[in-house]
Each structure stands twice: as C-alpha cells, then as structure tokens.
Design an enzyme around this catalytic site. Structure first.
Site, PDB file in Angstrom:
ATOM      1  N   HIS A 137      -3.409   7.417   1.712  1.00  0.00           N
ATOM      2  CA  HIS A 137      -3.752   6.081   1.234  1.00  0.00           C
ATOM      3  C   HIS A 137      -5.117   5.731   1.815  1.00  0.00           C
ATOM      4  O   HIS A 137      -5.366   5.938   3.008  1.00  0.00           O
ATOM      5  CB  HIS A 137      -2.693   5.078   1.691  1.00  0.00           C
ATOM      6  CG  HIS A 137      -3.145   3.666   1.558  1.00  0.00           C
ATOM      7  ND1 HIS A 137      -3.658   3.167   0.376  1.00  0.00           N
ATOM      8  CD2 HIS A 137      -3.187   2.641   2.450  1.00  0.00           C
ATOM      9  CE1 HIS A 137      -3.979   1.895   0.556  1.00  0.00           C
ATOM     10  NE2 HIS A 137      -3.715   1.560   1.802  1.00  0.00           N
ATOM     11  N   CYS A 150       0.813  -1.227   0.000  1.00  0.00           N
ATOM     12  CA  CYS A 150       0.000   0.000   0.000  1.00  0.00           C
ATOM     13  C   CYS A 150       0.845   1.276   0.000  1.00  0.00           C
ATOM     14  O   CYS A 150       0.357   2.338  -0.376  1.00  0.00           O
ATOM     15  CB  CYS A 150      -0.951   0.011   1.188  1.00  0.00           C
ATOM     16  SG  CYS A 150      -2.088  -1.372   1.185  1.00  0.00           S
ATOM     17  N   ASN A 171     -10.010  -0.144  -0.649  1.00  0.00           N
ATOM     18  CA  ASN A 171      -8.552   0.003  -0.535  1.00  0.00           C
ATOM     19  C   ASN A 171      -7.928  -0.590  -1.803  1.00  0.00           C
ATOM     20  O   ASN A 171      -7.956  -1.795  -2.003  1.00  0.00           O
ATOM     21  CB  ASN A 171      -8.082  -0.742   0.728  1.00  0.00           C
ATOM     22  CG  ASN A 171      -6.579  -0.679   0.923  1.00  0.00           C
ATOM     23  OD1 ASN A 171      -5.839  -0.286   0.026  1.00  0.00           O
ATOM     24  ND2 ASN A 171      -6.122  -1.088   2.091  1.00  0.00           N
TER      25      ASN A 171
HETATM   26  N1  ACO Z   1     -18.910  -8.511   8.115  1.00  0.00           N
HETATM   27  C1  ACO Z   1     -19.459  -8.776   9.307  1.00  0.00           C
HETATM   28  N2  ACO Z   1     -18.739  -9.111  10.383  1.00  0.00           N
HETATM   29  C2  ACO Z   1     -17.406  -9.169  10.234  1.00  0.00           C
HETATM   30  C3  ACO Z   1     -16.764  -8.906   9.014  1.00  0.00           C
HETATM   31  C4  ACO Z   1     -17.590  -8.567   7.927  1.00  0.00           C
HETATM   32  N3  ACO Z   1     -17.078  -8.288   6.715  1.00  0.00           N
HETATM   33  N4  ACO Z   1     -15.441  -9.046   9.189  1.00  0.00           N
HETATM   34  C5  ACO Z   1     -15.234  -9.370  10.458  1.00  0.00           C
HETATM   35  N5  ACO Z   1     -16.417  -9.452  11.100  1.00  0.00           N
HETATM   36  C6  ACO Z   1     -16.678  -9.794  12.486  1.00  0.00           C
HETATM   37  C7  ACO Z   1     -15.556 -10.595  13.108  1.00  0.00           C
HETATM   38  O1  ACO Z   1     -15.683 -11.956  12.802  1.00  0.00           O
HETATM   39  C8  ACO Z   1     -15.741 -10.308  14.579  1.00  0.00           C
HETATM   40  O2  ACO Z   1     -16.778 -11.137  15.036  1.00  0.00           O
HETATM   41  P1  ACO Z   1     -16.698 -11.793  16.509  1.00  0.00           P
HETATM   42  O3  ACO Z   1     -16.659 -10.639  17.455  1.00  0.00           O
HETATM   43  O4  ACO Z   1     -17.946 -12.598  16.574  1.00  0.00           O
HETATM   44  O5  ACO Z   1     -15.428 -12.596  16.510  1.00  0.00           O
HETATM   45  C9  ACO Z   1     -16.279  -8.870  14.602  1.00  0.00           C
HETATM   46  O6  ACO Z   1     -16.736  -8.603  13.256  1.00  0.00           O
HETATM   47  C10 ACO Z   1     -15.223  -7.856  14.964  1.00  0.00           C
HETATM   48  O7  ACO Z   1     -14.058  -8.140  14.204  1.00  0.00           O
HETATM   49  P2  ACO Z   1     -12.782  -7.264  14.343  1.00  0.00           P
HETATM   50  O8  ACO Z   1     -11.738  -7.769  13.399  1.00  0.00           O
HETATM   51  O9  ACO Z   1     -12.415  -7.102  15.760  1.00  0.00           O
HETATM   52  O10 ACO Z   1     -13.344  -5.871  13.796  1.00  0.00           O
HETATM   53  P3  ACO Z   1     -12.674  -4.471  13.830  1.00  0.00           P
HETATM   54  O11 ACO Z   1     -13.541  -3.502  14.510  1.00  0.00           O
HETATM   55  O12 ACO Z   1     -11.226  -4.536  14.223  1.00  0.00           O
HETATM   56  O13 ACO Z   1     -12.703  -4.069  12.271  1.00  0.00           O
HETATM   57  C11 ACO Z   1     -11.231  -4.009  10.377  1.00  0.00           C
HETATM   58  C12 ACO Z   1     -12.041  -4.878  11.329  1.00  0.00           C
HETATM   59  C13 ACO Z   1     -12.210  -3.167   9.554  1.00  0.00           C
HETATM   60  C14 ACO Z   1     -10.440  -4.900   9.446  1.00  0.00           C
HETATM   61  C15 ACO Z   1     -10.307  -3.107  11.214  1.00  0.00           C
HETATM   62  O14 ACO Z   1      -9.544  -3.871  12.117  1.00  0.00           O
HETATM   63  C16 ACO Z   1      -9.395  -2.320  10.359  1.00  0.00           C
HETATM   64  O15 ACO Z   1      -9.794  -1.429   9.656  1.00  0.00           O
HETATM   65  N6  ACO Z   1      -8.092  -2.574  10.405  1.00  0.00           N
HETATM   66  C17 ACO Z   1      -7.137  -1.906   9.574  1.00  0.00           C
HETATM   67  C18 ACO Z   1      -6.792  -2.819   8.493  1.00  0.00           C
HETATM   68  C19 ACO Z   1      -6.648  -2.140   7.178  1.00  0.00           C
HETATM   69  O16 ACO Z   1      -7.135  -1.076   6.909  1.00  0.00           O
HETATM   70  N7  ACO Z   1      -5.936  -2.830   6.340  1.00  0.00           N
HETATM   71  C20 ACO Z   1      -5.705  -2.382   5.044  1.00  0.00           C
HETATM   72  C21 ACO Z   1      -4.403  -2.832   4.565  1.00  0.00           C
HETATM   73  S1  ACO Z   1      -3.129  -2.038   5.414  1.00  0.00           S
HETATM   74  C22 ACO Z   1      -3.270  -0.522   5.027  1.00  0.00           C
HETATM   75  O17 ACO Z   1      -3.611  -0.244   3.927  1.00  0.00           O
HETATM   76  C23 ACO Z   1      -2.989   0.454   6.071  1.00  0.00           C
END
Ligand code: ACO
Length: 325
Positions: free
Chosen positions: A252, A115, A282
């Site tokens: 980004h 990224c 993304n």
């Molecule tokens: N739909 C519904 N539920 C979902 C989904 C989905 N697509 N994905 C995960 N869940 C569920 C999980 O299973 C979990 O359920 P559980 O509590 O029963 O186990 C619950 O949602 C919470 O999951 P978390 O992973 O804790 O959710 P979080 O609030 O952390 O959000 C996310 C997840 C959006 C990925 C967040 O962590 C994030 O934005 N992280 C940054 C990652 C990123 O942006 N990466 C991009 C690449 S790197 C970069 O470009 C910087």
C-alpha cells in the site's frame, strides 16, 4: 488431491484526468514541494472532477482488467469494491459498478477497511472461491479521497489522491503446493483501540454529514512498520517462503519512509519494491491494484512471479496477500 485456488487473470487501473503537483498545492497552502517529497515521497496526485465518481473510476479499472483477462462481464459472479469513499451512503458502490458493467448474476458489495480494503477484499473473494461459492470475482479498489480531505489541513491533504484499480480472480484447480499459481496465503487484522489515530469526523449515523479525514500522522507512522511486518511474516511462515524469495513487493502506497522501513525490517531488496506513490499519492484502497497494474504494464510481473501485497489503514486495519502470478 487438487485444491481450488484464486488465479489472478487480469489487472486494470484508471486515474482521474487532472494531475495536481506539489507546487500547485503550495500556491494555496503553506507547504512546499521539498517538504512533501522529503517527508512522504509524493510528487503529484490525481484529483477527480465532479463526474469522476468512485464508481466511474472503479468501473473503468474493472473493464480494463476484464479485457486483459479475456472474460466477459456476464461470466462474473462476484463484485467486491473496497472503498471508504462510496458514491452514496447506500447502495454499495459495487452494485453501481455491477450495473455499469452489465454483470447480472451473483453478488456485489463494498468492503470498508480504508487503506487495507483491497487486501480485505482479496481475502474475502479468495475464501468464497475456495468454498466453490463463486467462480469469477472482480475485486476493485476505488477511491475519491479528495472529497473527504480538509484542504486547509496541510498535514493531511498533501498526502492523498484519487484513483482505482481492479483484478479478475478465477477458480482453478492446482496441485495444492506452494508452487501453485494464485493466492497462496492471506492475513487480515484489525484493532479498534486505534480508531482515533486515523478517522473521518462525520458519518450518516453520527453527524449526518460526510465528515473530513483526521490523522495523527506521527502515531500512524509509529505503528505501521511493526504491524505490517507481522502479517507479512505470518504469510511467509504459512507458505514456507523467505522474504528474499519474493519477486515483487507491492505495498500500500502510504509513505515512502514507511515502505523503506518495512523493506529494511524484512530485508527486501529495493529493486523488488513497486513504488507508485510519487505519481499517485496515497489512494487508500486503490493503491495496491494501481501499483500491481503499473508493475504489469512495466513488464515487471512474469508468469510465476511470487508477489507480496500488504497494507495498513484506519481502524487500525492491516493485512497481507501472498500470490503467484
Ligand atoms: N508542509 C509543510 N510543513 C508541514 C506540512 C506540510 N504539508 N505538514 C505538516 N507540517 C509541519 C508541521 O506543522 C510541523 O511543524 P511544527 O514542527 O512547526 O509543529 C512539522 O511539519 C513536523 O510535523 P510532523 O507531523 O511531526 O511531521 P512528520 O515528520 O511526522 O511527517 C507525516 C508527517 C508525513 C504525516 C508522517 O507523520 C507520516 O508519514 N505519517 C504516516 C501517516 C500516513 O502515511 N498516513 C496515511 C494513511 S494510513 C496508511 O495508509 C498507512
């Protein structure tokens, strides 16, 4: 005494034809439009078909940037393509784009910083230009991340999309002050200790396969705001600008919550942030030039605008570019 700076002469972008909405994903995946929007800010993404290769998207974006710059492809002497999804393991996607555009001189190569790839590629091109090695560079960010997603993993596949953006950089003599046009400061960083938080579980040298994207989203999130804010502050200190003097903040596009966190930490007004995440998801290395292109088409970029670009990605890699249009 004057200095050579890399002026941004043109910007272009290209997106695959097919748009996939959150609701469409929810038909085959245990997810919902509400969850995706609330956690990431994404509403839809573009997904490439079999003919829309990374090189095809990248070449289309580059063509538009060249036309807007009024520069003929034969005048380009450097092509850098930032991508983590090359058409082939080798040769570089950049040489395929070079051939598609009819660029025959200089050098072409890919940059792999996921990224952060576009920020890395801008930094490399800028340094080549500043030492007079190349005069006109095409810097492209192009990705087909849909090919390396695990479409059964709802925690990752909903976040990414495909697309490409490009800029044309040209060497120009400037006064050597912070009021100059062009790239004013760059920072790139990486730290391989974090490899296992965001990676692809295959590769020609390990599994002989392409592999699929794996991510510990919560941990990536935890590091993002702090690391990105650090390099941004370094570019500001180097140039003597403060965050409130930035006209446009082009981050980004990973996650709206990360962007809001950075803006809050740096005290950047929300109206200065260019947000395309809702429409593109993304798109990894393509996201900054896609957002730059959107800001250009929306007439948000004016002559003399001070623009800050930043990214963080797998590796971890991260970095920032401060430039005046
Ligand atoms: N739909 C519904 N539920 C979902 C989904 C989905 N697509 N994905 C995960 N869940 C569920 C999980 O299973 C979990 O359920 P559980 O509590 O029963 O186990 C619950 O949602 C919470 O999951 P978390 O992973 O804790 O959710 P979080 O609030 O952390 O959000 C996310 C997840 C959006 C990925 C967040 O962590 C994030 O934005 N992280 C940054 C990652 C990123 O942006 N990466 C991009 C690449 S790197 C970069 O470009 C910087």
């Amino acid at each position: 005494m004057t200095v050579v700076r890399s002026i941004i002469r043109g910007v272009g972008a290209h997106l695959p034809k097919r748009i996939v909405t959150n609701d469409e994903l929810a038909k085959t995946l245990d997810t919902s439009d509400a969850w995706i929007q609330e956690r990431s800010g994404i509403r839809q993404r573009h997904i490439a078909d079999d003919s829309e290769l990374t090189s095809v998207l990248g070449a289309a974006a580059a063509k538009q940037a060249l036309i807007r710059a009024g520069i003929d492809p034969v005048e380009i002497d450097l092509v850098i393509c930032a991508t983590a999804t090359p058409d082939r393991t080798f040769p570089a996607t950049a040489v395929r784009i070079q051939n598609m555009l009819g660029v025959t001189k200089g050098a072409a190569f890919d940059v792999q910083a996921v990224c952060s790839g576009f920020v890395y590629a801008m930094t490399i091109a800028d340094n080549f230009i500043k030492v007079y090695q190349f005069k006109r560079a095409l810097v492209i960010g192009a990705e087909t991340f849909s090919r390396i997603l695990d479409w059964e993993d709802r925690s990752t596949c909903v976040l990414f999309g495909d697309g490409a953006g490009a800029v044309v950089l040209e060497a120009h003599h400037q006064k050597g002050t912070r009021e100059d046009r062009g790239i004013l400061a760059t920072r790139i960083r990486s730290d391989g200790r974090y490899e296992d938080l965001l990676y692809v579980d295959g590769g020609p040298g390990s599994t002989k396969t392409t592999g699929l994207l794996r991510m510990n989203g919560r941990e990536v999130f935890r590091h993002a705001v702090q690391k990105i804010s650090g390099v941004i502050e370094e570019t500001l200190v180097e140039t003597g600008y403060s965050a409130d003097e930035i006209d446009l903040f082009i981050p980004h596009q990973a996650n709206k919550r990360i962007l809001d966190g950075i803006a809050k930490k740096l005290n950047v007004a929300p109206e200065k942030i260019v947000m395309t995440l809702d429409k593109h998801g993304n798109t990894s290395a393509a996201s900054i030039p896609l957002a730059l292109n959107q800001a250009f088409e929306d007439h948000r970029i004016k002559d003399g605008s001070l623009i800050l670009m930043e990214a963080m990605g797998g590796g971890f890699t991260w970095g920032a570019v401060l430039a005046r249009w």
